[in-house]
Motif scaffolding. Structure first.
Motif, short mmCIF file in Angstrom:
data_model
loop_
_atom_site.label_atom_id
_atom_site.label_comp_id
_atom_site.label_asym_id
_atom_site.label_seq_id
_atom_site.Cartn_x
_atom_site.Cartn_y
_atom_site.Cartn_z
N ASP A 1 34.56 92.57 73.55
CA ASP A 1 33.72 92.41 72.35
C ASP A 1 32.26 92.19 72.73
OD1 ASP A 1 35.90 92.66 70.64
OD2 ASP A 1 36.32 90.51 70.67
N VAL A 2 32.03 91.26 73.66
CA VAL A 2 30.66 90.93 74.06
C VAL A 2 29.99 92.13 74.71
CG1 VAL A 2 29.23 89.41 75.46
CG2 VAL A 2 31.25 88.49 74.30
N THR A 3 30.73 92.85 75.55
CA THR A 3 30.18 94.04 76.20
C THR A 3 29.78 95.08 75.15
OG1 THR A 3 31.59 93.68 78.13
CG2 THR A 3 30.62 95.86 77.88
N SER A 4 30.62 95.26 74.15
CA SER A 4 30.32 96.22 73.09
C SER A 4 29.09 95.81 72.32
CB SER A 4 31.53 96.36 72.16
OG SER A 4 31.23 97.16 71.05
N TRP A 5 28.94 94.51 72.03
CA TRP A 5 27.78 94.05 71.27
C TRP A 5 26.49 94.24 72.06
CZ3 TRP A 5 30.47 88.81 69.82
CH2 TRP A 5 31.49 89.08 68.88
N ILE A 6 26.55 94.00 73.36
CA ILE A 6 25.34 94.11 74.17
C ILE A 6 24.87 95.55 74.26
CG2 ILE A 6 24.46 93.88 76.53
CD1 ILE A 6 26.13 91.37 76.82
N THR A 7 25.81 96.50 74.39
CA THR A 7 25.43 97.90 74.57
C THR A 7 25.24 98.63 73.25
OG1 THR A 7 27.79 98.49 74.74
CG2 THR A 7 26.61 98.04 76.79
N ARG A 8 25.60 98.01 72.14
CA ARG A 8 25.49 98.67 70.84
C ARG A 8 24.08 98.50 70.26
NH1 ARG A 8 29.77 96.64 66.57
NH2 ARG A 8 30.97 96.67 68.51
N ARG A 9 23.67 99.47 69.48
CA ARG A 9 22.37 99.35 68.80
C ARG A 9 22.41 98.16 67.83
NH1 ARG A 9 19.23 103.96 69.40
NH2 ARG A 9 20.33 105.81 70.14
N PRO A 10 21.33 97.38 67.77
CA PRO A 10 21.33 96.18 66.92
C PRO A 10 21.64 96.45 65.46
CG PRO A 10 19.44 96.18 68.41
CD PRO A 10 20.09 97.53 68.54
N ASP A 11 21.32 97.66 64.96
CA ASP A 11 21.55 97.94 63.55
C ASP A 11 22.97 98.40 63.27
OD1 ASP A 11 21.30 100.27 64.97
OD2 ASP A 11 20.15 101.33 63.42
N GLN B 1 27.20 85.57 66.64
CA GLN B 1 28.07 85.20 67.76
C GLN B 1 27.44 85.59 69.09
OE1 GLN B 1 32.47 85.55 67.36
NE2 GLN B 1 31.99 86.75 65.54
N LEU B 2 26.88 86.81 69.14
CA LEU B 2 26.24 87.26 70.38
C LEU B 2 25.05 86.37 70.73
CD1 LEU B 2 25.96 89.26 72.68
CD2 LEU B 2 24.64 90.73 71.16
#
Length: 250
Positions: A121-131, A140-141
């Motif tokens: 989950d955290v890896t996906s949030w870091i690499t995903r576009r903020p929008d 959470q991130l």
């Protein structure tokens, strides 16, 4: 109606445990009482009839009620393992079984604390576009990165390389590598070293329209066919299936 059902459960529980004391097994008890074996097993596993009645009918008291405030406190503290919670309340005098603690009714709130985000989950949030993630995920991130400064610094470099790859901006790759090498981020130094060993291929992958995706797809399909055919047929049949798959007929 509710009282009649509760009385029936208590009678069945008493009858089953009486026959258990006589040394009978589940199958003979089920035949003698005319109950399904799963029902007998459920009655056998319950130390008291009240365990089977918890949460079934509104307004009914539970043997777990005196311990719910403690369970709620431990849950909010991060202890969500039912077995551990059961052992803790048993030390405090709880007379029931673990199955009651496992049920949702054990916790005096409608919205129990969320499960901690996984590494994926955290890896996906870091690499995903903020929008592209919601406010809850963003919050959470933010909390995770605040608690771990090293991960926060790593994320500052991971986001640009993710956007660089998505937008295929190969001209900025060298600048990104220099920034990472100048920063104290050991987790990324090995990654940058690997990029440098095959930099021409990386640049080609980011700049050219060609892709090895089709080749990898065919390799995966052939491996799947090999696993399906293993021990069932000879090479000739495997060859036919591979050729038919390549033509889109398998």
């Amino acid at each position: 109606m509710q009282s009649a059902r509760a009385d029936r459960v208590r009678e069945q529980h008493a009858a089953v445990h009486a026959l258990l004391d006589e040394g009978l097994g589940l199958r003979p008890i089920a035949r003698r009482l005319g109950l399904a074996r799963n029902t007998v097993r459920r009655l056998t596993n319950a130390a008291t009839a009240d365990e089977l009645l918890v949460g079934r009918w509104p307004g009914r008291t539970s043997i777990l009620d005196p311990y719910k405030s403690y369970l709620h406190q431990r849950w909010t503290e991060g202890c969500t393992v039912a077995r551990r919670l059961f052992e803790e309340v048993r030390e405090r005098g709880y007379p029931g079984g673990e199955s009651v603690v496992r049920r949702r009714e054990a916790f005096p709130h409608d919205d129990p604390p969320r499960k901690a985000p996984s590494v994926r989950d955290v890896t996906s949030w870091i690499t995903r576009r903020p929008d592209r993630f919601d406010d809850d995920q963003a919050q959470q991130l933010k909390q995770i990165l605040t608690r771990c400064p090293a991960l926060d610094r790593t994320a500052e470099h991971v986001r640009p390389i993710a956007e660089l790859m998505n937008d295929r901006r190969c001209r900025e790759l060298g600048q990104w590598i220099e920034r990472v090498q100048a920063d104290d981020v050991p987790a990324l130094h090995g990654f940058v070293t690997g990029l440098g060993q095959d930099l021409d291929a990386v640049v080609a992958g980011l700049s050219l329209r060609y892709s090895s995706g089709a080749v990898e797809g065919h390799n995966n399909k052939i491996k799947m066919l090999k696993r399906q055919m293993f021990g069932r047929a000879n090479f000739d049949l495997l060859r036919k299936r591979v050729l038919l798959a390549a033509r889109g007929r398998s």
